[in-house]
Design a protein around this motif. Structure first.
Motif, PDB file in Angstrom:
ATOM      1  N   VAL A 139       0.783  -1.232  -0.097  1.00  0.00           N
ATOM      2  CA  VAL A 139       0.113   0.074   0.107  1.00  0.00           C
ATOM      3  C   VAL A 139       0.921   1.266  -0.168  1.00  0.00           C
ATOM      4  O   VAL A 139       0.376   2.384  -0.675  1.00  0.00           O
ATOM      5  N   ASP A 140       1.826   1.197   0.660  1.00  0.00           N
ATOM      6  CA  ASP A 140       2.932   2.366   0.959  1.00  0.00           C
ATOM      7  C   ASP A 140       3.590   2.665  -0.462  1.00  0.00           C
ATOM      8  O   ASP A 140       3.473   3.761  -0.959  1.00  0.00           O
ATOM      9  N   ASP A 141       3.679   1.598  -1.196  1.00  0.00           N
ATOM     10  CA  ASP A 141       4.451   1.761  -2.542  1.00  0.00           C
ATOM     11  C   ASP A 141       3.271   2.333  -3.710  1.00  0.00           C
ATOM     12  O   ASP A 141       3.856   3.166  -4.329  1.00  0.00           O
ATOM     13  N   LEU A 142       1.954   1.762  -3.503  1.00  0.00           N
ATOM     14  CA  LEU A 142       1.106   2.387  -4.394  1.00  0.00           C
ATOM     15  C   LEU A 142       0.624   3.777  -4.301  1.00  0.00           C
ATOM     16  O   LEU A 142       0.703   4.556  -4.944  1.00  0.00           O
ATOM     17  N   ARG A 143       0.876   4.328  -2.722  1.00  0.00           N
ATOM     18  CA  ARG A 143       0.553   5.650  -2.315  1.00  0.00           C
ATOM     19  C   ARG A 143       1.688   6.478  -3.062  1.00  0.00           C
ATOM     20  O   ARG A 143       1.566   7.493  -3.602  1.00  0.00           O
ATOM     21  N   ALA A 144       2.771   5.947  -2.800  1.00  0.00           N
ATOM     22  CA  ALA A 144       4.026   6.705  -3.197  1.00  0.00           C
ATOM     23  C   ALA A 144       3.767   6.831  -4.814  1.00  0.00           C
ATOM     24  O   ALA A 144       4.180   7.849  -5.531  1.00  0.00           O
ATOM     25  N   GLU A 145       3.491   5.877  -5.662  1.00  0.00           N
ATOM     26  CA  GLU A 145       3.428   5.760  -7.225  1.00  0.00           C
ATOM     27  C   GLU A 145       2.107   6.705  -7.549  1.00  0.00           C
ATOM     28  O   GLU A 145       2.359   7.420  -8.538  1.00  0.00           O
ATOM     29  N   ARG A 146       1.198   6.781  -6.740  1.00  0.00           N
ATOM     30  CA  ARG A 146       0.270   7.502  -6.957  1.00  0.00           C
ATOM     31  C   ARG A 146       0.725   8.938  -6.912  1.00  0.00           C
ATOM     32  O   ARG A 146       0.297   9.921  -7.769  1.00  0.00           O
ATOM     33  N   ASP A 147       1.390   9.437  -5.906  1.00  0.00           N
ATOM     34  CA  ASP A 147       1.676  10.850  -5.820  1.00  0.00           C
ATOM     35  C   ASP A 147       2.934  11.120  -6.606  1.00  0.00           C
ATOM     36  O   ASP A 147       2.797  12.310  -7.340  1.00  0.00           O
ATOM     37  N   SER A 182      -5.695  12.878  -4.391  1.00  0.00           N
ATOM     38  CA  SER A 182      -6.176  11.682  -4.297  1.00  0.00           C
ATOM     39  C   SER A 182      -5.638  11.121  -3.124  1.00  0.00           C
ATOM     40  O   SER A 182      -4.420  11.094  -2.821  1.00  0.00           O
ATOM     41  N   ASP A 183      -6.714  10.458  -2.352  1.00  0.00           N
ATOM     42  CA  ASP A 183      -6.398   9.629  -1.106  1.00  0.00           C
ATOM     43  C   ASP A 183      -6.664   8.184  -1.457  1.00  0.00           C
ATOM     44  O   ASP A 183      -6.840   7.215  -0.585  1.00  0.00           O
ATOM     45  N   ALA A 184      -6.833   7.829  -2.733  1.00  0.00           N
ATOM     46  CA  ALA A 184      -7.086   6.482  -3.120  1.00  0.00           C
ATOM     47  C   ALA A 184      -6.030   5.882  -3.942  1.00  0.00           C
ATOM     48  O   ALA A 184      -4.907   6.296  -4.057  1.00  0.00           O
ATOM     49  N   ASN A 185      -6.358   4.868  -4.675  1.00  0.00           N
ATOM     50  CA  ASN A 185      -5.226   4.236  -5.453  1.00  0.00           C
ATOM     51  C   ASN A 185      -5.651   4.485  -7.043  1.00  0.00           C
ATOM     52  O   ASN A 185      -5.297   3.766  -7.989  1.00  0.00           O
ATOM     53  N   PHE A 186      -6.027   5.532  -7.343  1.00  0.00           N
ATOM     54  CA  PHE A 186      -6.384   6.076  -8.650  1.00  0.00           C
ATOM     55  C   PHE A 186      -6.443   7.391  -8.583  1.00  0.00           C
ATOM     56  O   PHE A 186      -6.393   8.395  -7.644  1.00  0.00           O
ATOM     57  N   VAL A 187      -6.232   8.038  -9.904  1.00  0.00           N
ATOM     58  CA  VAL A 187      -5.911   9.505 -10.196  1.00  0.00           C
ATOM     59  C   VAL A 187      -7.212  10.055 -11.230  1.00  0.00           C
ATOM     60  O   VAL A 187      -7.070   9.312 -12.367  1.00  0.00           O
TER      61      VAL A 187
END
Length: 379
Positions: free
Chosen positions: A284-292, A308-313
């Motif tokens: 999840v942390d990796d996906l947050r960083a990739e999202r940002d 976004s606070d989700a796993n999409f943009v």
């Protein structure tokens, strides 16, 4: 006679079923799945657990799914200092069924459900399917809620159910706790009071410092918080959703749920997955960083992007949204054509997935000469 068969309800006649496109392309970033599957150890545990349950398939499952609810309560208790009791938890086949059961129990003819667009497109369908009137407010240009306007709308229409996704789909916008409090108080100001359902399907992806609405459960008896194992838990194929609420809400849902609605196999698989929660949530942390990083990259190219606070943009805006979507598909990348006109939504995948998406988007915009509307949007 033509036109009279099948004898479907008139309000359903001619409608298309809900569903995101399922296309065979190399990079699928349109349904907000966790791109990282379970480990072999987790797979083995699920397989062994399901095999054990299979030996009892001649018996009905535990219709109260007590063991599963106990495990879910323990998991949810990590997100609130107050803890969550097993009598506060209910589960069903995906958060879709959880939502439908809520509307079956608390909506219906003569009642209404309310939400604020743009939001999850299934919400009005839950209302339609349960013969519940649908009331739709609007979000601000930055996809936040004007609390004064939202409160006024709730007090005017007195809905039985208020649906508040946080983070919101398709925008990714999270609600501050004060918004939940204000709307719970507004929905409790009339009789019979309304439920406020905070849909935290993407809750595990929220940024640091953004609290869960679970923390507010002791203060508001009319608050319901829903979750799913489809997203952060990497269990989209499992179909397991759940909620936390006052025990009286769970008791009411029991009246409308189908007998033995959760199979023995589903319960066994979900329990095994919960035993591997640290691993399944480990990326999840990796996906947050990739999202940002994706948000920054899109903004650097002059695009409008919703925080976004989700796993999409959600990003845009395009004069020819469908043309950009089709160009990405032609390049082997599937995103979602959803949300307000001109916007597209991309799920966050692996670093390789996102590199392919970026390369494809640059190519599509360059070939099409797509003009980006560079309007400023509040962060």
């Amino acid at each position: 006679m033509s036109g009279g068969f099948p004898p479907i309800r008139e309000e359903l006649r001619g409608l298309e079923p809900y569903g995101a496109p399922q296309l065979d392309v190399p990079v699928r970033l349109n349904t907000n799945e966790n791109p990282y599957g379970p480990s072999e150890a987790c797979v083995a545990d699920i397989a062994a657990s399901v095999a054990g349950a299979a030996r009892e398939l001649h018996r009905y499952p535990d219709r109260e799914h007590v063991a599963l609810r106990t495990a879910l309560a323990e998991y949810l208790s990590r997100d609130t200092p107050h803890g969550v009791g097993v009598d506060q938890v209910w589960a069903a086949n995906g958060s879709n069924e959880v939502m439908l059961q809520l509307l079956q129990a608390f909506g219906g003819p003569g009642r209404s459900a309310l939400s604020f667009a743009p939001t999850y497109s299934m919400y009005p369908e839950y209302a339609r399917d349960t013969s519940t009137a649908w009331v739709q407010g609007r979000r601000e240009d930055d996809f936040s809620l004007d609390l004064d306007a939202a409160t006024a709308l709730v007090r005017e229409h007195r809905p039985s159910v208020v649906l508040l996704p946080s983070p919101n789909n398709p925008t990714g916008t999270a609600l501050p706790p004060e918004a939940v409090t204000v709307l719970c108080e507004a929905a409790a100001s009339y009789e019979p009071q309304g439920l406020v359902v905070v849909d935290e399907a993407y809750g595990e992806f929220r940024r640091a410092g953004v609290p869960s609405a679970l923390e507010l459960l002791p203060a508001h008896r009319n608050l319901v918080v829903t979750r799913t194992m489809s997203k952060a838990f990497a269990g989209a194929g499992l179909r397991l959703g759940y909620l936390a609420a006052d025990p009286a809400v769970c008791d009411a849902i029991r009246v409308v749920r189908l007998p033995y609605h959760l199979s023995s196999l589903t319960q066994a698989a979900a329990l095994a997955a919960l035993r591997h929660a640290p691993e399944l949530l480990g990326r999840v942390d990796d996906l947050r960083a990739e999202r940002d990083r994706t948000v920054d990259w899109l903004r650097d190219r002059g695009l409008r992007v919703a925080d976004s606070d989700a796993n999409f943009v959600l990003f845009g805006t395009f004069a020819d949204r469908h043309g950009v979507w089709q160009g990405l598909v032609d390049a082997g990348v599937l995103v979602r054509e959803v949300g307000p006109p001109g916007w597209l939504r991309v799920s966050i995948g692996t670093a390789e997935d996102m590199a392919a998406f970026k390369q494809a988007l640059v190519g599509v915009m360059g070939r099409a000469g797509e003009r980006v509307e560079r309007e400023e949007v509040e962060a």
